[in-house]
Structures are given as C-alpha cells and as structure tokens.
Design a protein around this motif. Structure first.
Motif, PDB file in Angstrom:
ATOM      1  N   LYS A   9       0.818  -1.210   0.000  1.00 49.68           N
ATOM      2  CA  LYS A   9       0.000   0.000   0.000  1.00 49.68           C
ATOM      3  C   LYS A   9       0.853   1.262   0.000  1.00 49.68           C
ATOM      4  CE  LYS A   9      -0.624   0.746   4.984  1.00 49.68           C
ATOM      5  NZ  LYS A   9      -1.597   0.845   6.079  1.00 49.68           N
ATOM      6  N   ILE A  10       0.279   2.333  -0.528  1.00 42.64           N
ATOM      7  CA  ILE A  10       0.830   3.687  -0.407  1.00 42.64           C
ATOM      8  C   ILE A  10      -0.241   4.532   0.269  1.00 42.64           C
ATOM      9  CG2 ILE A  10       1.702   5.713  -1.630  1.00 42.64           C
ATOM     10  CD1 ILE A  10       2.613   3.874  -3.867  1.00 42.64           C
ATOM     11  N   ALA A  11       0.117   5.190   1.358  1.00 37.92           N
ATOM     12  CA  ALA A  11      -0.848   5.995   2.103  1.00 37.92           C
ATOM     13  C   ALA A  11      -0.804   7.436   1.632  1.00 37.92           C
ATOM     14  CB  ALA A  11      -0.555   5.921   3.602  1.00 37.92           C
ATOM     15  N   ILE A  12      -1.978   8.048   1.526  1.00 41.19           N
ATOM     16  CA  ILE A  12      -2.105   9.472   1.199  1.00 41.19           C
ATOM     17  C   ILE A  12      -2.515  10.187   2.482  1.00 41.19           C
ATOM     18  CG2 ILE A  12      -3.155  11.171  -0.321  1.00 41.19           C
ATOM     19  CD1 ILE A  12      -1.529   9.001  -1.766  1.00 41.19           C
ATOM     20  N   LEU A  13      -1.669  11.118   2.947  1.00 39.48           N
ATOM     21  CA  LEU A  13      -1.890  11.803   4.219  1.00 39.48           C
ATOM     22  C   LEU A  13      -2.248  13.267   3.995  1.00 39.48           C
ATOM     23  CD1 LEU A  13      -0.314   9.234   5.084  1.00 39.48           C
ATOM     24  CD2 LEU A  13       0.808  10.607   6.820  1.00 39.48           C
TER      25      LEU A  13
ATOM     26  N   LEU B  87      -5.760   9.973   4.689  1.00 38.29           N
ATOM     27  CA  LEU B  87      -6.979  10.194   3.926  1.00 38.29           C
ATOM     28  C   LEU B  87      -7.484   8.889   3.332  1.00 38.29           C
ATOM     29  CD1 LEU B  87      -5.936  13.484   2.081  1.00 38.29           C
ATOM     30  CD2 LEU B  87      -7.352  13.259   4.126  1.00 38.29           C
ATOM     31  N   TYR B  88      -6.596   8.140   2.714  1.00 37.52           N
ATOM     32  CA  TYR B  88      -6.929   6.835   2.158  1.00 37.52           C
ATOM     33  C   TYR B  88      -5.637   6.174   1.709  1.00 37.52           C
ATOM     34  CZ  TYR B  88      -6.810   9.785  -2.031  1.00 37.52           C
ATOM     35  OH  TYR B  88      -6.437  10.688  -2.994  1.00 37.52           O
ATOM     36  N   THR B  89      -5.745   4.960   1.217  1.00 39.42           N
ATOM     37  CA  THR B  89      -4.586   4.242   0.698  1.00 39.42           C
ATOM     38  C   THR B  89      -4.896   3.731  -0.701  1.00 39.42           C
ATOM     39  OG1 THR B  89      -5.349   2.187   1.714  1.00 39.42           O
ATOM     40  CG2 THR B  89      -3.770   3.501   2.958  1.00 39.42           C
ATOM     41  N   VAL B  90      -3.844   3.506  -1.477  1.00 40.87           N
ATOM     42  CA  VAL B  90      -3.999   2.893  -2.797  1.00 40.87           C
ATOM     43  C   VAL B  90      -3.197   1.599  -2.823  1.00 40.87           C
ATOM     44  CG1 VAL B  90      -4.462   5.038  -4.031  1.00 40.87           C
ATOM     45  CG2 VAL B  90      -2.105   4.289  -3.746  1.00 40.87           C
TER      46      VAL B  90
END
Length: 1152
Positions: free
Chosen positions: A620-624, A632-635
């Motif tokens: 995963k890559i997290a968007i902060l 905020l969410y992860t991709v």
C-alpha cells in the motif's frame, strides 16, 4: 439482526437522508411517464440486459421524480438493494466518499448473506469507510456481493450534484472497473448531461455496458400529454377540496399552462404549488399567474419553446408573495431568504429563527408565501430547502434576478457570519452536553441524543459553518468582524472545540482558523488565531476523541506562555499535575503523527494539500492530509507491486505513480477513485532515482541506475523508449513543456539534457552549468527552474547560482550533512543530518541566511519542502514519528511563537530516592546530574560528573553515577536549596564498547551493577561488583536495558521493542562467585522495571495514561510522548517521560 451487528451498522460512516424513503420525495403521478418507466422496469427485470442504465435529462425534466418512482417499484418487487439521492444542499449527500459506504449499509440491512460478510470486515477495519473510492467499492460492495451472489438493483440519483473534480465522473470511473465482476447487480443512475457525466459514460469499460434514455429527446406531444395529465389530476383533487371550481380550469387555461411549462416538470409542479396556496382561492391564484409575463432569455429554455423559462415564474411568485409587505418588512424577509439560499447546510424554520434572532412567528409566514419554491414540512424543526436547484441559481444571479428586493449576492454572507458569531458568543458554555469526566466521546451513551438535546440546531450549524461565510465577507466590513472574532476566540474558543468534538467535526476548527488567518489583517487577531491554531493542531487527536480531555489533558499540557493558556488556564481540570518540564512556548513542530517504521518513499502533491508515504515490504501507499497528518486513504496495486522505492504525482495532483524495485514495475493510480490506471514492467532495472509525468498526464519518464532514461505510456502500460547516457546523472528528472530534462556531471560541470517523451532520438544537450567545486552526482541537488546547485563537499553545504556565478551558501553549521532539498521557488533550502537536526536557510538578496534549526524526534530524517514553500515534513529512517513544520511567512502559514533555534537534548537517565521528594536527572553527554524538587520542579543542585553517563542511582543520601568505566558516589546533605554533594568514592570497571552504547542499573541492595550493551555481541549483559568493579557474570544474549528485581536477586533486560527477558542471580560460593541463569523470555514487565508502575498505572503506546481501574487520567500529545521504552520512568504515582525534542524531562504526579 444481532445487537452487535446493528451497532456496527449504525456507527459506520453514512450519509443521512440519502435513501429513497426519506420524507419529502414524491414519485410520478399515476399514469404519467409511462414510456420511460416501462422501459426502465423491463430493463430491471431482465438481468441478461446491460447492467447500467443512465437516465439523462436537462434540469427540470423530472429525473429525480422518475428515480423515486423506480426505487419505490423496485422495492415493492423485492429487487431494490440500495438507493442514494445526491443533493448539493447537504454536505454528506454531495460528497463522493459517502456514496459507497451508505449503499453498503443499506445492502447489509436488507440481505443477511451480505451482512455476514460486511459486518466482520467493518469490525476488523472501521477505517475502510475513509478509503479511496476504488477500495470502498471493491471491499464494501463488490467483495460481499460476489461472496453472497445476491441479485439486486442499486439506484443513484442526481450524480451531477456531487462535488467532483475529475474530467470523467469519479463514481462512473470506479463503476466501470467493477460492473462486470457482479453480473447479478444492476445500477440505475440519473444525472444531467454535464461534461464529466458524459465522459464517464463514454469510458471504454462502461460505454458497452450502459443503456441510455434521454428525457429531453422524448417526443414533445408525449411530454405535454404527461404534463397535462398532471395538471388535470392535480386540479381535480383541488376541486374536491374547494367550492365553486366546477369545470375549472378551462381548456384554454390548461393549454396555456402546458405551453408555458414547455416540457419542464419542475415548472408544472411549482405552478401547481403556487396555485394551491393556503388561505387563497385557487381560481384567483390561477388568474393572477396567467396575467403575468411568460418570457425571458435565461435558464429553462427548451427545444419546445425557446421563449419560455423558469425565470418569469420565479419572478412572478416572489413579487406576488411579498407584494403586500411594506418596505419595513424587506430586511427581515431578505434575511430569511438568505438563510435558506446561502446556508452551508439546510436550516429548519426554528433554526433560522434562532440564528437570525427573529421571532418564530415572523419566520414561517414568508416561507409559506413562497412554499411553491421550497420543500416545507409541518414540523418547524425539519430543514427547509429549495424545491429545485434552479431557484437558487436564479436568485443569486444578478442578470436573471433583476429585482434588488430579492437578489441575494455573496456579500450577504456577512449577515449570516455575524449571526453565527453572535449566537456562539451568547450561548456557548463549558460542558453543554454534561459529559462525565475522563471519558472518550465514544464511551458516552447516546451522545448524539445529548448533543441534540443540549445544543440547538442553530448553534450546531454556527459551530460547524461560520467560517464558510467568512470567506465571502467583503473587506469593507473587516473592523466589525475582527472585533467579533476576537471576542469569540478569547471567551468561547474551548467551548466551541467541545461542541465540534461531540459532533465529530474538529477538522472544521482547522479549516476555520486557517480561514481567519487568511482573512485577518489585525496583528492581535492574527496572533490569537495562530495560537488557537497551534492548540488545535498540537492536540488534534485528543480533542477529536474526547471533549472532556480538552480540560484534563490539552489545556494543562499547553505551553505556559501561550495565549490560550492566558485566557483559559483557569478552566483546566487536570487529573495529573505537571511538576517539572513542559513547554513554555509552542514548539516549532506544528504537528506530529505516529507511522509504521521502514519508510521507503515519500512525495508531496503539487497542490501541497497531501503527500504520499510508502513502507518497506508493504503493497500500500498511504495518502496523508498535509495539515492534520491524518491518513486520507490508501492505494493498492491490482496484482503486483510492493516495497515502493519512489513515488511521484502528476502536475495536477490527480495521478500518482509508484516504482517497485522488488516487483520490477511502475503502477499508476487515479487518486480521486483510487483505481489503477496502468501497470508496466521496467525491464530489469536495479533502482529508480526519479520519475516525472508528462504535462498531459498520459506518459511517464524515469531515471534508472543513474545511467538509463526510460519513458512509458501509462494508459496502455507500454514501454516507449530507452536511452543510456555516458556520464552519471543527477538524481533528478523533470518535465519542461513537452520534454523530459535531466542533468549529468562531467569534470565539475553540470550538463542539462532534453528528451522527448515519445522520441526515439538520443537526448539533446540544452545547457551547461559550471561549478566552483567538483561535486559528485550522488551528492548534488539541482533546482532546474533557477539553475541552482546544492552539494556537500568536505562537510560543507554549498549552494551555487550557476546562472549568475555566485555562491548563495557555504556553511559548516550542519554536522554530518546528509539530505538536501529546495522549495520549488528557491525561497527555502533545508539540509538534514545524520542526527536529529535539520538546518533551514531562507533566501535573501545576499544569499541564504539561517532561518531555523529544527529538531526531529528521531535521527536520519528524510526531508520534504512543500511545493508552495510553506511547510517542511520530516520522515524518520528508523523511527515512527512524522513531523510537520510551517516555515513561510505567508498569511496561510503559522510560525511558532518562539523562533529561536531549537537544540537537541541527550537521552535522560532518572532515579528517585525512596521518599520520592526529589528526583535525579542525568544527561548522558553533558556529564551533569541535576537534583530537582518533585513538588516544585525547581533545580536544587547540579553535579558535574566529569564523564559521559550511562546510569544513575539516587538513594536517601547518595547519588551513584555510572560513567565511562567509573562508578562514582556522592554523599548528599542539606535540604531544599541548601543541598550539597561530596564526592566520596570512585570505583573502576572494564567494559566493551563506547559508553554511548551502554545502559547501567544499580541493584536496590547496592551490591551489583548491571551493564547492558547495544554494541557488543559477546557481552550483551554484564554484572559487576559495585564495591570493587570486578566482573562477576556475563550473558551473551538478551536486551540491552537492564533492571533489577526489588529483592536484587534477579535481572531483567529489555529492548525498545518491549521484549523483556529475566535472569536469576545464582551465587556459586565465595563472596563474589555468581552466574546468570535465564529463567524467562518475552515476559510482561513487573514491579521494579522502569516503565512499570507498582500502583497499576499504565502508559499506552498512543500516550494515554490509565489508572488501575482503566480510567483515562491524561492523554499526552505526540510532542510529549516517549518514542522508546527507555524514555519512561515510573515511581508509584509519579511518571517521568522524555524524548529528543523536549527541552527537559516531563515529571507528572497522578491522582492516587
């Protein structure tokens, strides 16, 4: 349904009032819209037909009414699984990320099979509601539907009313990716044919799966017939309720009404509602309406009659409604209209009355006068909203609504702002919901019911939304608002935070205070706002989780000289006393957040609103969020990809690309949906140094192994070209127009090269930058927009302006410089070191000048300056704390109160005598031991140990310091400020490794010394004779932080991962013969261990201090939390904590 299941569903994030059964919606009149309804129903019954149906129609053509009818009929037939009616009038129903969770909740309530999959998923990962749209659809809807194999229909109405920045609708983009995976599910959607909706249905995966029905292409006579039937049926019902309406209306009147409607059902409904007005005779209302003009040139024109529009109807209704009101009534009427039209969320008549300070008896009549334009309820506590969004569009447009009595301009937000501030200043009080002390909001039974009972609708609205009106207030009214804002922040700030905490809306406080800072010009208001902002940011998690802990934790732990402390210090209700340490002023670090260890890649979005973080071994890559540092969410990749080593955003911040070395691929995501766009192999590369999107966002270039430039088409997931360069390239590649550019280093010069994304040609040299030094490509950072070079030479940090041939910086301040970074405009330059320090310089006409020295909570940090030059984020190489600083002087930044350079502090070592009246605090590298009064926190005595310290023991009348091969003892005499220390003994001992790697502990009986070593594999633990320094026993394994059992017969060792091993001391004969026998491993710390409280107190990993009964006494902010186990020391009800960013240890006395 089980109670636990029902609780899970009720607590899950969802939009309110989005389901078709929400009151106020009506379906089609029986017998009308037969053609379209029959086609849709036929489609819905046959699952062999295409899975998606789009009802396409212009404003006012009846899409929502048809959707309501379809939902009702499908529900009756048992086919409807869920429905979501979007509305721009409501925050949650116009937000894309509420759609899929709300639909999933409805499916779970209806279908037990779906619920059996959905509920465990949500219980194990409640944060899934905040994931990307792609992950929401995949996990919340598609997964459970595939598992349960349920045939169902899902209705989504008015998709065009959602806030969506995508060129093609984000919801449709996600739907396109999954629709074929759930063959038993059908989707019925409505929406205006706006560009993003049209483009969404044109997506390759959706275009062949969609039936489209265009309402405004239906034959004119068919629509007119339906409208005529609507009028006839409605008038017939009206005639039954009134006398004197035989043979009414006439055929001529009816034909004229149908002509004026011109295919717009919204016109027909508004017309009938106007005629059917209470206390008026219908015949008089119809005659009046038909006498009014019927043409204009604005919204509402249709192909049936280009001279007919809604504008004339709206104008006529307004004029008639208020024709009998005097000029003295206009301000009140206009205020009420403003509250209906400009409110951020619809207000009820009772809320409008409270907010505006108008008697309720004067609010309802004006609303009833224009009831044909509104949705009104008998209950005055239910929200009033425009009947159709074409009415707000009309009344806020000066070229359409030309009557100034009714026109509502953006400047009218001023009145609503003043009303919000006045209401909050008058009615906000401490603990309005009467919450018990020391609880989290989630632990309060029926919290929402308490909020609704004690906080009026109007006050809830004011607390949530006042800042949304502020941003539209003209500068001419600045003085009046400045005074009201100062009063609010000085007297009601904490009470406002309480309300937001209870409502789950603390993020609104961040947005509100940022809005004030951008709007305000008054220095005192700016200072006050900045301080309040720091309070919210510093204690964001605490405030969000527990309203009572605003007073138990946040306020007592805020800086002693802060403005918030000045105004609200007396309101504190501490369950623990800060006896020593704490902040005097706000720390330069504005926000902190704990994250997993092993960061491998980071990147700012060009918009500076969020950033990406990847971890070693994780897919995963997290968007902060760049303000709160909240995720905020992860991709995720669809098939392959993990251990991302490079991430980059597209120039519009809509796309993200990640390079995975282990998977040898680049994956690209659409960030609004979270869906994968492309996945391309990178052909056996060893490492990616840099990537850059093309300006159009369809191609990507990368620098691999410092020698190879590759380009890819991310839409087709294909490789375009590869080019190998002769010299080693600088670790940066960037986009310039239609080209990729990169730099190489050769004989002290930096060569700039250019390469087309689609070109098969070799790179072209476009420039050469000379340097006064001879930097290597691996230590060089380039700011291509200004042709500035930064590099490290012989421990110096040098910045060179290659265009003007001058040195901007030549500094030796940074000890062991490691990483460097420019802001995109060159205003700031920052250098990180192997230690915890980062050095920030600011641009001046003479070059870079020192600006701040920032101290992180860990060492070897990755540094990123935001593209807008306002913020710096540090990511630890081995730690778990991410930190945010605001560095710019722009109005949107918030510099710390204290701008002096901070400095790192040694690890502290502490011990207490038995009576716990004093405490000894030793700093490892400063060679000092300070004796403090626990009661006052005052320093009573400072001892120079003349050695680096690795352990300290404080008995009733002795201080024992363990230093570099020395055991030094001082006698302590005197009381309070008259304490004296007399050195009485020094005993030598031998150890392996440097003292900086050692941790020492003295047995309670003062006979044994235990030394743990971080740097020795052969002597992890040694026990010495305290009296002569003789080594008595050695253990080759175990942790490196030792401690003794209270009876001195055992030794514990631990590492910072919390693992604890236990050894028994066995005497083998003679006075000095002992051995260590390991008796336990991975045990729970017990009495006598430094971070274990004998009174049952507990310090949790997230900084909460619990009593033996589980009561939450205190919640430390991230700034106060220890980062490692060895930074905690308990003694009964006294706790000492520290970390590298604190000036001094924090000493807390807890309630017994």
């Amino acid at each position: 349904m089980l109670i636990a299941e029902k609780t899970t569903l009720n607590n899950f994030r969802q939009a309110q009032g989005a389901e078709y059964r929400h009151s106020g919606r009506k379906g089609c009149l029986k017998g009308t819209r037969r053609t379209v309804l029959d086609k849709i129903e036929l489609w819905g019954r046959d699952f062999a037909k295409l899975p998606v149906y789009w009802l396409n129609g212009l404003a006012g053509t009846g899409k929502s009414t048809i959707a309501q009818t379809i939902a009702e009929r499908m529900f009756t037939e048992g086919q409807l699984g869920a429905s979501f009616f979007c509305s721009r009038d409501f925050e949650d129903r116009s937000t894309l990320h509420f759609i899929f969770p709300t639909i999933a909740i409805q499916l779970a309530r209806k279908y037990p099979k779906f619920r059996s999959v959905f509920v465990p998923l949500v219980q194990s990962d409640p944060g899934i509601a905040y994931e990307s749209l792609y992950n929401q659809m995949d996990k919340l809807i598609v997964g459970p539907l595939k598992t349960s194999s349920i045939p169902t229909i899902i209705v989504i109405d008015a998709l065009d009313e959602c806030k969506d920045e995508e060129p093609a609708s984000a919801i449709l983009s996600v739907l396109a990716r999954f629709v074929t995976q759930v063959p038993k599910v059908k989707f019925f959607l409505t929406g205006r044919p706006e560009p993003r909706i049209r483009e969404g249905f044109r997506l390759p995966l959706l275009v062949d799966a969609t039936n489209t029905f265009v309402l405004h292409d239906v034959q004119t006579n068919e629509i007119n017939s339906d409208i005529q039937q609507f009028f006839e049926s409605s008038f017939l019902e009206l005639a039954f309720r009134h006398t004197g309406l035989d043979n009414w209306p006439t055929k001529v009147q009816l034909d004229l009404l149908c002509k004026r409607a011109a295919g717009l059902f919204v016109y027909a409904v508004a017309t009938f509602k106007f005629i059917n007005t209470r206390n008026y005779h219908p015949r008089e209302r119809l005659d009046l309406l038909l006498q009014l003009p019927d043409n204009t040139l604005h919204e509402g024109k249709t192909k049936f009659n280009s001279s007919t529009s809604l504008d004339s109807l709206y104008r006529s209704i307004l004029q008639e409604a208020f024709s009998h009101d005097g000029a003295e009534d206009d301000p009140r009427i206009h205020s009420i209209l403003c509250a209906v039209i400009l409110a951020a969320n619809p207000l009820s008549p009772s809320a409008i009355s409270t907010l505006l300070g108008i008697n309720p008896d004067y609010v309802t009549p004006p609303l009833l006068s224009i009831h044909s334009l509104l949705i009104l309820h008998e209950d005055i506590n239910k929200p009033v909203q425009p009947f159709h969004k074409s009415f707000p569009d009309f009344i806020t447009n000066p070229t359409r609504c030309t009557n100034q009595r009714f026109y509502i301009s953006p400047s009218h937000h001023l009145e609503l702002l003043v009303c919000c501030l006045n209401l909050m200043n008058k009615t906000l009080e401490k603990n309005m919901c009467q919450l018990p002390g020391a609880v989290n909001n989630s632990e309060v039974h029926e919290l929402q019911e308490r909020a609704d009972k004690n906080i009026s609708q109007a006050l809830q609205y004011a607390c949530r939304s006042w800042h949304k009106h502020l941003v539209n207030v003209p500068t001419a009214n600045r003085h009046e608002i400045t005074s009201a804002l100062c009063c609010f922040l000085e007297k009601k700030f904490l009470f406002w935070l309480e309300v937001l905490s209870v409502l789950g809306a603390v993020r609104n406080a961040v947005d509100a205070l940022k809005a004030v800072a951008e709007w305000a010009k008054d220095p005192s208001l700016l200072d006050l706002t900045n301080d309040c902002f720091r309070f919210v940011m510093g204690f964001f998690e605490i405030i969000s989780t527990s309203a009572p802990h605003i007073y138990h934790s946040a306020l007592p732990l805020s800086p002693k000289e802060s403005i918030v402390q000045r105004y609200y210090g007396s309101q504190a209700d501490p369950l623990a006393t800060v006896n020593c340490g704490g902040q005097t002023a706000w720390d330069p670090s504005i926000a902190n957040a704990k994250i997993p260890e092993g960061i491998t890649a980071t990147g700012w979005s060009p918009c500076s609103k969020f950033f990406a973080v990847a971890w070693d071994g994780s897919p995963k890559i997290a968007i902060l969020d760049a303000v709160t540092l909240k995720q905020l969410y992860t991709v995720y990749p669809q098939s392959r990809g993990y251990g991302w080593t490079k991430v980059v955003f597209s120039s519009d911040s809509h796309l993200l690309a990640g390079y995975s070395l282990p998977s040898d691929c680049i994956v690209t995501w659409d960030l609004q949906t979270g869906g994968v766009i492309g996945d391309v192999r990178t052909e056996g590369t060893q490492f990616c140094h840099s990537m850059s999107f093309s300006e159009c966002g369809t191609m990507l270039g990368g620098l691999f192994d410092q020698k190879t430039i590759m380009t890819y088409n991310i839409l087709s997931s294909t490789h375009i070209s590869s080019h190998r360069v002769q010299q080693l390239a600088v670790d940066t590649i960037w986009t310039c127009g239609e080209y990729l550019q990169f730099a190489t280093v050769y004989l002290g010069s930096v060569i700039i090269w250019q390469l087309g994304f689609t070109s098969g040609q070799t790179p072209t040299k476009v420039g050469s930058l000379s340097s006064p030094e001879n930097p290597s490509s691996t230590s060089l950072v380039l700011l291509p927009t200004l042709f500035w070079l930064a590099f490290i030479v012989e421990g110096r940090v040098v910045v060179w302006d290659a265009q003007h041939h001058r040195v901007l910086l030549n500094s030796v301040d940074a000890e062991k410089p490691e990483t460097m970074c420019f802001s995109s405009d060159g205003q700031f330059f920052i250098c990180g070191t192997w230690g915890a320090e980062s050095y920030l310089w600011k641009k001046s006409p003479d070059g870079y000048l020192p600006h701040q020295k920032l101290v992180s909570s860990s060492t070897q940090n990755h540094l990123l300056v935001s593209p807008n030059g306002e913020s710096v984020i540090s990511f630890p190489s081995g730690g778990t704390m991410i930190q945010l600083w605001h560095i710019a002087n722009a109005p949107t930044s918030f510099s710390s109160v204290s701008t002096q350079a901070s400095h790192p502090h040694d690890d502290f070592l502490v011990d207490f005598p038995a009576d716990e009246s004093l405490i000894a605090v030793a700093e490892r590298k400063s060679h000092t031991v300070t004796i403090l009064s626990i009661k006052s926190g005052a320093a009573l005595l400072v001892i120079d140990a003349e050695t680096e310290i690795c352990g300290v023991r404080f008995t009733k009348d002795e201080i024992i310091v363990i230093g570099d091969g020395k055991i030094i003892t001082w006698n302590i005499s005197g009381r309070d400020s008259n304490l004296h220390a007399d050195r009485v003994q020094t005993v030598a001992f031998k150890h392996q490794g440097g003292v900086e790697d050692l941790w020492a502990s003295v047995a309670p009986n003062l006979n044994y010394l235990a030394i743990g070593s971080m740097g020795s594999w052969s002597e992890a633990l040694c026990v010495y004779n305290m009296h002569n320094g003789e080594k008595l026993a050695v253990a080759k394994s175990g942790g490196w932080m030792p401690g003794f059992t209270p009876d001195s017969c055992g030794v514990w060792t631990s590492k910072d991962d919390g693992r604890v091993d236990q050894w028994k001391i066995i005497e083998e004969g003679g006075s000095n013969g002992i051995k260590l026998q390991q008796v336990a491993s991975h045990i729970t710390p017990q009495d006598g261990f430094p971070w274990h409280s004998s009174c049952g107190y507990q310090l949790t990993d997230d900084g909460r201090i619990l009593s033996s009964s589980g009561k939450q006494l205190l919640w430390l902010s991230h700034h106060w939390q220890p980062h490692y186990k060895h930074q905690v020391r308990w003694s009964r009800n006294i706790l000492v904590v520290w970390n590298k960013s604190l000036q001094d240890p924090i000493l807390l006395r807890l309630e017994v």
